[in-house]
Design an enzyme around this catalytic site. Structure first.
Site, mmCIF file in Angstrom:
data_model
loop_
_atom_site.group_PDB
_atom_site.id
_atom_site.type_symbol
_atom_site.label_atom_id
_atom_site.label_comp_id
_atom_site.label_asym_id
_atom_site.label_seq_id
_atom_site.Cartn_x
_atom_site.Cartn_y
_atom_site.Cartn_z
ATOM 1 N N LYS A 111 -33.345 52.795 0.572
ATOM 2 C CA LYS A 111 -32.614 52.229 0.780
ATOM 3 C C LYS A 111 -32.747 50.862 0.965
ATOM 4 C CE LYS A 111 -27.983 50.739 1.490
ATOM 5 N NZ LYS A 111 -25.847 50.952 2.415
ATOM 6 N N ASP B 289 -29.853 46.789 6.581
ATOM 7 C CA ASP B 289 -29.885 48.019 5.773
ATOM 8 C C ASP B 289 -30.784 48.027 4.438
ATOM 9 O OD1 ASP B 289 -27.539 49.363 5.005
ATOM 10 O OD2 ASP B 289 -26.727 48.339 2.985
ATOM 11 N N LYS C 48 -17.771 42.753 3.586
ATOM 12 C CA LYS C 48 -16.941 43.061 5.047
ATOM 13 C C LYS C 48 -16.140 41.985 5.403
ATOM 14 C CE LYS C 48 -21.030 45.851 4.437
ATOM 15 N NZ LYS C 48 -20.726 47.316 4.845
ATOM 16 N N ASP D 109 -18.876 48.041 -1.539
ATOM 17 C CA ASP D 109 -19.734 47.886 -0.405
ATOM 18 C C ASP D 109 -19.735 50.026 -0.222
ATOM 19 O OD1 ASP D 109 -20.513 47.334 2.071
ATOM 20 O OD2 ASP D 109 -18.815 47.656 2.813
ATOM 21 N N ARG E 156 -25.489 54.074 -2.257
ATOM 22 C CA ARG E 156 -25.616 55.016 -3.396
ATOM 23 C C ARG E 156 -26.443 54.641 -5.122
ATOM 24 N NH1 ARG E 156 -19.490 56.767 -1.055
ATOM 25 N NH2 ARG E 156 -20.966 55.675 0.476
ATOM 26 N N GLU F 162 -22.646 50.747 -2.472
ATOM 27 C CA GLU F 162 -24.368 49.896 -2.859
ATOM 28 C C GLU F 162 -24.735 50.843 -2.674
ATOM 29 O OE1 GLU F 162 -22.838 48.969 -0.321
ATOM 30 O OE2 GLU F 162 -25.414 49.187 1.149
ATOM 31 N N ASP G 235 -26.136 43.111 2.892
ATOM 32 C CA ASP G 235 -24.977 43.812 2.452
ATOM 33 C C ASP G 235 -23.817 43.161 2.760
ATOM 34 O OD1 ASP G 235 -23.069 45.542 1.550
ATOM 35 O OD2 ASP G 235 -23.302 47.372 2.606
HETATM 36 N N1 BES Z 1 -25.047 50.205 4.485
HETATM 37 C C1 BES Z 1 -23.383 50.232 4.949
HETATM 38 C C2 BES Z 1 -23.867 50.988 5.903
HETATM 39 C C3 BES Z 1 -23.518 50.799 7.220
HETATM 40 C C4 BES Z 1 -22.566 50.846 8.753
HETATM 41 C C5 BES Z 1 -24.657 50.987 8.029
HETATM 42 C C6 BES Z 1 -22.691 50.580 9.456
HETATM 43 C C7 BES Z 1 -25.164 50.716 9.456
HETATM 44 C C8 BES Z 1 -24.563 50.769 9.919
HETATM 45 C C9 BES Z 1 -22.913 51.084 3.920
HETATM 46 O O1 BES Z 1 -23.533 49.995 2.200
HETATM 47 C C10 BES Z 1 -21.693 50.857 3.385
HETATM 48 O O2 BES Z 1 -20.897 49.627 3.007
HETATM 49 N N2 BES Z 1 -21.029 51.885 3.250
HETATM 50 C C11 BES Z 1 -19.287 51.807 3.234
HETATM 51 C C12 BES Z 1 -19.052 52.929 1.912
HETATM 52 C C13 BES Z 1 -17.418 52.889 1.598
HETATM 53 C C14 BES Z 1 -17.203 51.736 1.085
HETATM 54 C C15 BES Z 1 -17.359 54.760 1.003
HETATM 55 C C16 BES Z 1 -18.640 52.344 4.843
HETATM 56 O O3 BES Z 1 -19.523 52.815 5.255
HETATM 57 O O4 BES Z 1 -17.849 52.013 4.953
HETATM 58 ZN ZN ZN Z 2 -24.524 49.446 2.890
HETATM 59 MN MN MN Z 3 -22.463 48.518 2.156
#
Ligand code: BES
Ligand code: ZN
Ligand code: MN
Length: 498
Positions: free
Chosen positions: A267, A290, A279, A349, A353, A351, A272
């Protein structure tokens, strides 16, 4: 820092700093530590007897020979309990002692191989761990700020071995260590760079230089290329990005279809923000990490090239920012991935996947024996396992899972299996598309893996490295900041393949 290997007695070595070691049960040192002790007229034994030196983990005793040997100081690093000692203990001992040497402004350091003598470990792997631990510890990111004085640099590290028959193995271990440390440094640098520097373009330039150096085939797909490949997921995330997206493919042994093919997918979200599902601003700066999965894949490809592994290895890194913008993709959009699966966007968010979906579909064309993806995918994974503890592992095959767990244990880049039961599919059912891109808060780490599973048709492992790419604290041989997590894991896995 120059790495040398030399045959001889360490006490006679012309370095300013010598490193020897001690288990916690030793009263009279033997081997190289014993030889130094004798040359110092029993100074080390005396410190053990007085209780000033205990040999416990983390201890680094400093002894001043005052002319008894050419060196100006001897560092005695604790190895702890003999029966708990392993390769990670070697790396930690190397880390603790080289940190002390650096602090004392040593210029030329001589060390023994930790664990190869009384420790009973294989000489080559112990040598690799000793040198790898030292190099990984001394890594520094060249920050963009004014320094009052240039940071101290150790000029050379010489591994000294008395037994000439072990020299070739130490040389070989040293070469591996240097290749691996260089790959880890690439990954750490990319994570440490600010997101206005480590752009998708910078990722592509880094990949270019790795390709040139190690003769890898490279493809850098831009927006138009991705559109030709119907990469709707990758392009949806890139829609709001000001920085041009890059879909990067590196191939080692590109035309050797006779070899087993392993594909690594990382990824590569260079920042992000969450996009329209933005966020909160607190700690958003951590989202420069990220692209930690992509950084690990690029670092691993550098090592694969340097070691010229007898496999066909493909590295795929879809790189783009995730930004809010008038052109950004939105919640409720329906996006078509390159395998024609339609996805309802619940959260922009989620993104990672989306870009991985196209990356995983692209991997199919290589007819791989295994595909491993690494992604800072979910906060839920960090909630489950903690920061800098282990990556969450999902696998379609137990044998692959076992290989990764073993590799992770060997290099101390741990992975831990999490469930991928079919029941998780329920959470990503959509009324308007084949699936939706978020299954909500509960079981978020498994539902994200289930999402990815819709795009694979080969043996597959998904590693959620969300808690692993960036560290707020220094930890042994891993400085604060980008950890380079995944490079050593992947290299260990690939070296042990077959
Ligand atoms: N990049 C984030 C996940 C992340 C969180 C990485 C903390 C490192 C530290 C990812 O893209 C994300 O935002 N995931 C969301 C998914 C949700 C919207 C289904 C999450 O984990 O809240
Ligand atoms: Zn992310
Ligand atoms: Mn995200």
């Amino acid at each position: 820092m120059k790495i040398n290997v030399s045959q001889g007695e360490i006490q006679a070595h012309e370095a300013d700093t010598l490193i020897v070691n001690l288990f916690d049960d030793v009263t009279t040192p033997s081997g190289a530590t014993g030889a130094v002790d004798k040359a110092l007229d029993g100074a080390i034994s005396e410190l053990i007897a007085s209780g000033d030196l205990t040999g416990k983990v983390g201890e680094v005793g400093v002894v001043y020979p005052r002319g008894a040997v050419p060196a100006t100081r001897v560092l005695v690093v604790g190895l702890g309990k003999r029966d708990l000692f392993d390769l990670e203990g070697v790396r930690q001992a190397a880390a603790n002692s080289i940190k002390q040497a650096h602090q004392l402004k040593a210029k030329n350091v001589a060390t023994i191989v930790h664990g190869a003598g009384v420790g009973g470990l294989d000489v080559q792997t112990a040598a690799q761990a000793t040198i790898e631990g030292s190099l990984l510890t001394l890594y520094r990111f060249a920050a963009t700020k004014k320094e009052s004085e240039p940071p101290h640099e150790i000029e050379s590290l010489t591994v000294v071995e008395f037994d000439g028959s072990k020299l070739a193995a130490i040389e070989a271990g040293g070469q591996q260590a240097q290749a691996i440390a260089a790959g880890v440094a690439v990954a750490r640098d990319l994570v440490n760079m600010p997101p206005n520097v480590a752009t998708p373009t910078k990722m592509a330039e880094t990949a270019e230089s790795i390709a040139k150096e190690h003769n890898l085939k490279i493809t850098i797909g831009d927006r138009a290329w991705a559109a030709e490949h119907n990469m709707g997921g990758f392009l949806a995330v890139a829609k709001g990005a000001g920085e041009p997206p890059k879909f990067i493919v590196l191939e080692h042994n590109a035309d050797r279809e006779d070899l087993d093919t392993i594909v690594l997918v990382g990824k590569g979200i260079t920042f992000d923000t969450g996009g329209i599902s933005i966020k909160p601003s607190a700690k958003m700066e951590a989202m420069k990490s990220d692209m930690g999965g992509a950084a690990a894949v690029l670092g691993a490809m550098k090592v694969v090239g340097a070691m010229d592994l007898p496999l066909r290895v493909i590295g795929i890194t879809p790189c783009t920012e995730n930004m809010p913008d008038a052109n950004a993709y939105r919640p409720a959009d329906v996006i078509t991935i390159s395998n024609n699966t339609t996805v309802e966007i619940i959260s922009t968010d989620a993104e990672g996947r989306m870009v991985l979906a196209d990356g995983l579909v692209y991997a199919t064309r290589y007819n791989p024996k295994a595909v491993i993806d690494l992604a800072t995918l979910t906060g839920a994974c960090v909630v489950a396992l903690g920061s800098n503890m282990a990556a969450g592992l999902f696998s379609t095959e137990d044998s692959l899972r076992d290989k990764l767990v073993a590799a992770g244990t060997a290099v101390h880049e741990r992975v831990w299996p999490l469930p991928l039961w079919d029941d998780y599919k329920e959470a990503i059912k959509s009324d308007v598309a084949d699936i939706k891109n978020s299954g909500g808060r509960f079981g978020g780490v498994s539902t994200s893996a289930m999402f990815l599973k819709q795009f694979i048709d080969y043996p597959w492992v998904h590693l959620d490295i969300a808690g692993m790419a960036l560290s707020e604290t220094e930890n042994g041989y891993t400085p604060r900041g980008g950890t380079g997590y995944g490079v050593r894991l992947l290299v260990e896995f690939l070296r042990n393949w077959a």
